[in-house]
Design an enzyme around this catalytic site. Structure first.
Site, PDB file in Angstrom:
ATOM      1  N   LYS A   1       0.835  -1.209   0.000  1.00 58.42           N
ATOM      2  CA  LYS A   1       0.000   0.000   0.000  1.00 58.42           C
ATOM      3  C   LYS A   1       0.869   1.259   0.000  1.00 58.42           C
ATOM      4  CE  LYS A   1      -1.629   1.728   3.989  1.00 58.42           C
ATOM      5  NZ  LYS A   1      -1.374   3.169   4.158  1.00 58.42           N
ATOM      6  N   ASN A   2       1.865   1.297   0.881  1.00 60.50           N
ATOM      7  CA  ASN A   2       2.646   2.525   1.039  1.00 60.50           C
ATOM      8  C   ASN A   2       3.530   2.831  -0.158  1.00 60.50           C
ATOM      9  OD1 ASN A   2       1.437   3.002   3.430  1.00 60.50           O
ATOM     10  ND2 ASN A   2       3.238   2.660   4.727  1.00 60.50           N
TER      11      ASN A   2
ATOM     12  N   ARG B   1      -4.265  10.775   4.693  1.00 55.89           N
ATOM     13  CA  ARG B   1      -3.153  11.715   4.767  1.00 55.89           C
ATOM     14  C   ARG B   1      -2.210  11.652   3.572  1.00 55.89           C
ATOM     15  NH1 ARG B   1      -0.199  14.468   8.484  1.00 55.89           N
ATOM     16  NH2 ARG B   1       1.697  13.894   7.381  1.00 55.89           N
TER      17      ARG B   1
ATOM     18  N   CYS C   1      -4.230  13.409  13.127  1.00 53.00           N
ATOM     19  CA  CYS C   1      -4.747  12.076  12.894  1.00 53.00           C
ATOM     20  C   CYS C   1      -4.504  11.239  14.126  1.00 53.00           C
ATOM     21  CB  CYS C   1      -4.126  11.431  11.669  1.00 53.00           C
ATOM     22  SG  CYS C   1      -2.609  10.603  12.013  1.00 53.00           S
TER      23      CYS C   1
ATOM     24  N   ARG D   1       1.397  15.012  13.325  1.00 56.70           N
ATOM     25  CA  ARG D   1       1.858  14.778  11.953  1.00 56.70           C
ATOM     26  C   ARG D   1       1.827  16.009  11.042  1.00 56.70           C
ATOM     27  NH1 ARG D   1      -0.267   8.951   9.968  1.00 56.70           N
ATOM     28  NH2 ARG D   1       1.609   8.962   8.729  1.00 56.70           N
ATOM     29  N   PRO D   2       2.721  16.963  11.272  1.00 55.65           N
ATOM     30  CA  PRO D   2       2.778  18.154  10.411  1.00 55.65           C
ATOM     31  C   PRO D   2       3.326  17.841   9.009  1.00 55.65           C
ATOM     32  CG  PRO D   2       4.532  18.218  12.050  1.00 55.65           C
ATOM     33  CD  PRO D   2       3.735  16.975  12.325  1.00 55.65           C
ATOM     34  N   ILE D   3       3.247  18.825   8.110  1.00 58.88           N
ATOM     35  CA  ILE D   3       3.785  18.626   6.752  1.00 58.88           C
ATOM     36  C   ILE D   3       4.846  19.681   6.428  1.00 58.88           C
ATOM     37  CG2 ILE D   3       1.784  17.424   5.770  1.00 58.88           C
ATOM     38  CD1 ILE D   3       1.124  20.237   4.448  1.00 58.88           C
ATOM     39  N   ASP D   4       5.427  20.280   7.493  1.00 56.21           N
ATOM     40  CA  ASP D   4       6.389  21.368   7.281  1.00 56.21           C
ATOM     41  C   ASP D   4       7.568  20.952   6.401  1.00 56.21           C
ATOM     42  OD1 ASP D   4       6.865  19.696   9.531  1.00 56.21           O
ATOM     43  OD2 ASP D   4       8.415  21.051  10.246  1.00 56.21           O
ATOM     44  N   LEU D   5       8.024  19.711   6.542  1.00 56.82           N
ATOM     45  CA  LEU D   5       9.191  19.286   5.745  1.00 56.82           C
ATOM     46  C   LEU D   5       8.845  19.170   4.260  1.00 56.82           C
ATOM     47  CD1 LEU D   5      10.840  16.559   8.025  1.00 56.82           C
ATOM     48  CD2 LEU D   5      11.235  19.021   7.978  1.00 56.82           C
TER      49      LEU D   5
ATOM     50  N   ASP E   1       5.446   0.993  11.843  1.00 57.23           N
ATOM     51  CA  ASP E   1       4.229   0.327  11.362  1.00 57.23           C
ATOM     52  C   ASP E   1       4.113  -1.119  11.850  1.00 57.23           C
ATOM     53  OD1 ASP E   1       3.422   2.607  10.121  1.00 57.23           O
ATOM     54  OD2 ASP E   1       3.773   1.920   8.068  1.00 57.23           O
TER      55      ASP E   1
ATOM     56  N   ILE F   1       9.089   7.360  16.672  1.00 57.22           N
ATOM     57  CA  ILE F   1       8.758   8.081  15.431  1.00 57.22           C
ATOM     58  C   ILE F   1       7.510   8.946  15.616  1.00 57.22           C
ATOM     59  CG2 ILE F   1       8.201   7.856  12.964  1.00 57.22           C
ATOM     60  CD1 ILE F   1      10.926   6.750  13.447  1.00 57.22           C
TER      61      ILE F   1
ATOM     62  N   ARG G   1      -8.350  -0.324   5.151  1.00 56.60           N
ATOM     63  CA  ARG G   1      -7.474   0.651   4.486  1.00 56.60           C
ATOM     64  C   ARG G   1      -6.165  -0.001   4.063  1.00 56.60           C
ATOM     65  NH1 ARG G   1      -5.668   4.992   7.939  1.00 56.60           N
ATOM     66  NH2 ARG G   1      -4.420   5.261   6.086  1.00 56.60           N
TER      67      ARG G   1
HETATM   68  C1  UD1 Z   1       4.928   6.995   6.135  1.00 53.47           C
HETATM   69  C2  UD1 Z   1       3.994   5.810   6.062  1.00 53.47           C
HETATM   70  C3  UD1 Z   1       3.555   5.385   7.458  1.00 53.47           C
HETATM   71  C4  UD1 Z   1       4.780   5.149   8.335  1.00 53.47           C
HETATM   72  C5  UD1 Z   1       5.718   6.331   8.298  1.00 53.47           C
HETATM   73  C6  UD1 Z   1       7.031   6.098   9.039  1.00 53.47           C
HETATM   74  C7  UD1 Z   1       2.800   6.053   3.980  1.00 53.47           C
HETATM   75  C8  UD1 Z   1       1.508   6.357   3.292  1.00 53.47           C
HETATM   76  N1  UD1 Z   1       2.800   6.176   5.296  1.00 53.47           N
HETATM   77  O1  UD1 Z   1       4.182   8.069   6.719  1.00 53.47           O
HETATM   78  O2  UD1 Z   1       2.771   4.201   7.349  1.00 53.47           O
HETATM   79  O3  UD1 Z   1       4.356   4.915   9.658  1.00 53.47           O
HETATM   80  O4  UD1 Z   1       6.054   6.671   6.938  1.00 53.47           O
HETATM   81  O5  UD1 Z   1       7.676   4.996   8.530  1.00 53.47           O
HETATM   82  O6  UD1 Z   1       3.783   5.681   3.359  1.00 53.47           O
HETATM   83  N2  UD1 Z   1       7.085  14.859  10.230  1.00 53.47           N
HETATM   84  C9  UD1 Z   1       7.187  16.218  10.476  1.00 53.47           C
HETATM   85  N3  UD1 Z   1       7.033  17.076   9.427  1.00 53.47           N
HETATM   86  C10 UD1 Z   1       6.802  16.647   8.165  1.00 53.47           C
HETATM   87  C11 UD1 Z   1       6.713  15.268   7.893  1.00 53.47           C
HETATM   88  C12 UD1 Z   1       6.864  14.394   8.963  1.00 53.47           C
HETATM   89  O7  UD1 Z   1       7.388  16.630  11.615  1.00 53.47           O
HETATM   90  O8  UD1 Z   1       6.665  17.483   7.255  1.00 53.47           O
HETATM   91  C13 UD1 Z   1       7.264  13.894  11.331  1.00 53.47           C
HETATM   92  C14 UD1 Z   1       6.058  13.016  11.570  1.00 53.47           C
HETATM   93  O9  UD1 Z   1       5.108  13.672  12.388  1.00 53.47           O
HETATM   94  C15 UD1 Z   1       6.690  11.809  12.226  1.00 53.47           C
HETATM   95  C16 UD1 Z   1       8.043  11.703  11.500  1.00 53.47           C
HETATM   96  O10 UD1 Z   1       8.273  12.984  10.937  1.00 53.47           O
HETATM   97  O11 UD1 Z   1       6.899  12.058  13.595  1.00 53.47           O
HETATM   98  C17 UD1 Z   1       8.116  10.655  10.425  1.00 53.47           C
HETATM   99  O12 UD1 Z   1       6.999  10.798   9.563  1.00 53.47           O
HETATM  100  P1  UD1 Z   1       7.073  10.418   8.008  1.00 53.47           P
HETATM  101  O13 UD1 Z   1       8.252   9.551   7.764  1.00 53.47           O
HETATM  102  O14 UD1 Z   1       6.939  11.658   7.210  1.00 53.47           O
HETATM  103  O15 UD1 Z   1       5.753   9.553   7.852  1.00 53.47           O
HETATM  104  P2  UD1 Z   1       4.744   9.551   6.638  1.00 53.47           P
HETATM  105  O16 UD1 Z   1       5.464   9.730   5.351  1.00 53.47           O
HETATM  106  O17 UD1 Z   1       3.594  10.458   6.950  1.00 53.47           O
END
Ligand code: UD1
Length: 427
Positions: free
Chosen positions: A22-23, A101, A125, A130-134, A314, A336, A406
């Protein structure tokens, strides 16, 4: 609404075919936005998240058909063709993004190809903020203008993106993927440092390369992308799902059974296999996949979740279920995600002995779990509860089955085929 009814106590024996990941599939589908020519993906899992993303891509004007067919409306199947010849809408609306997401992964491809993307913020969630700043910083480093208005991110680069240096302060799978996809069409060279090394990144890079992208280092800490003017059509097969495989591996050990995880690739899930071995499991690499079996005992173990190649977050909930019935105590630390212990109170309802202190849980194994109704809270937590149900005495019902749907293809069917007594019934 439906629920899963499990009569615990059966050892699982046989072969479980592992579905496409899926991922990985979700990101590969987003990659179709990068090219005006069709992308065919084989080995797609049939999952609710895949359907949600098809809806989103349809909304943007992407035509999705069964590979080899001449069109039509039925879009469930293992091989689908995604044709983004014309992108008619660059908005990813809240109604779809809130369901999943991973919809944020359209941001990079859309702005790279169409010069603009307007994507709803995914919001919080079940497993933390889970921010998207990066993701946003990475696109800004490639020259996109970023604004946030009324709950939407607007990224624009009307003249196209420009290659640049992106250094992530910590590892993010999604941000690496968005940056990688966007960089394929940026002018010049992009260097991504402290990139995620998850196998799904290498799978995405392989697909992008087949589409004509120039990428070096995917799967390593530094990825270099030489932008090209246009990507072309391609066919790619989705990698096997290492989380699904690991979950059934836990089921084999936990039920004191013996399962061949057909199609699983050991190199994608070594940390999971090491943890299974530490817990007393016997792991054998076979030509067709990975076999996990029990020697009759489950030992306590210690785990810390980490980015790949470390132990995957996961898999945390599933190993927590395993620890509940181990001999002795285990400590599991979630490093994480914040708030990814929501399965703990539910496992305790089944008789587990778990104490949480901050981001660590101490689990003292009990001689038996007892069946009860439990509530799924997120995808992997739900699998942890289903696994606990497989060894609990009597009946366990796992409510809110949509979480499991899902991410686990034909769960009850696959479990039944290896001897579990499990049914899907109306809630
Ligand atoms: C992906 C996987 C999810 C898995 C995760 C970690 C998919 C669809 N989902 O989620 O199943 O659990 O990788 O292996 O592939 N973070 C920030 N800012 C950002 C982005 C992330 O602070 O802009 C933080 C997150 O809150 C978290 C950490 O970084 O604490 C890692 O998250 P990330 O690796 O980005 O996870 P996803 O890509 O969302």
């Amino acid at each position: 609404m439906e629920k899963l009814l499990i009569q615990g106590g059966k050892a699982l024996h046989g072969t479980v075919p592992i579905s496409g990941a899926k991922n990985s599939a979700l990101k590969l589908m987003c990659a179709s936005l990068l090219s005006p020519e069709p992308l065919t993906l084989n080995n797609l899992p049939r999952l609710a998240d895949i359907t949600t993303l098809i809806d989103l891509l349809n909304h943007m004007g992407v035509t999705v058909t069964i590979a080899g067919s001449k069109g039509g409306t039925k879009v469930t199947g293992r091989s689908l063709t995604f044709d983004a010849g014309t992108i008619s809408d660059t908005v990813a609306p809240y109604d779809i993004v809130r369901k999943m997401r991973a919809s944020i992964l359209v941001l990079g491809p859309l702005v790279a190809r169409a010069g603009e993307a307007i994507v709803s913020l995914p919001g919080g969630c079940a497993i933390g903020n889970r921010p998207i700043d990066l993701h946003l910083k990475a696109l800004a480093a490639l020259g996109a203008d970023i604004d946030i208005e009324q709950g939407y991110v607007r990224a624009s680069a009307p003249q196209g993106l420009t290659g640049g240096k992106i250094r992530f302060p910590f590892v993010s799978v999604g941000a690496t993927e968005n940056a990688l996809m966007a960089a394929t069409l940026a002018k010049g060279t992009t260097v991504i440092e402290n990139a995620a090394r998850e196998p799904e990144i290498a799978d995405l890079a392989a697909c992008l390369t087949a589409m004509g992208a120039k990428i070096e280092g995917a799967g390593h800490e530094t990825i270099t992308v030489e932008g090209v003017d246009q990507l072309h059509g391609a066919t790619h097969t989705v990698m096997p799902d290492r989380v699904e495989a690991g979950s059934y591996g836990v089921a084999a050990l936990m039920t004191r059974g013996n399962l061949l995880l057909e199609g699983a690739r050991a190199e994608d899930m070594q940390a999971t296999l090491d943890a299974l071995t530490e817990a007393g499991g016997i792991v054998e690499i076979e030509e067709d996949g990975v076999r996990v079996k029990s020697n009759g005992h489950i030992k306590g173990f210690n785990l810390v979740t980490q980015p790949f190649p470390g132990f995957a977050t996961d898999m945390q909930a599933q190993f927590m279920a395993l620890a509940c019935v181990a001999e002795g105590a285990s400590v599991i630390t979630e490093a994480i995600f914040e708030n990814r212990f929501m399965h703990v109170p539910e496992l305790c309802r089944l008789g587990a002995d778990i104490t949480v202190t901050g981001s660590s849980a101490t689990i003292r194994g009990v001689s038996a779990l007892k069946g009860a109704p439990v509530m799924a809270t997120d995808l992997r937590a739900s699998m942890g509860l289903a696994l606990a149900g497989l060894v609990a005495t009597g009946e366990t019902s796992v409510n809110r089955l949509y979480h499991l749907d899902r991410g686990y293809e034909r769960l009850e069917e696959k479990l039944r085929q290896v001897g579990a007594v499990v049914d899907r019934v109306p809630a």
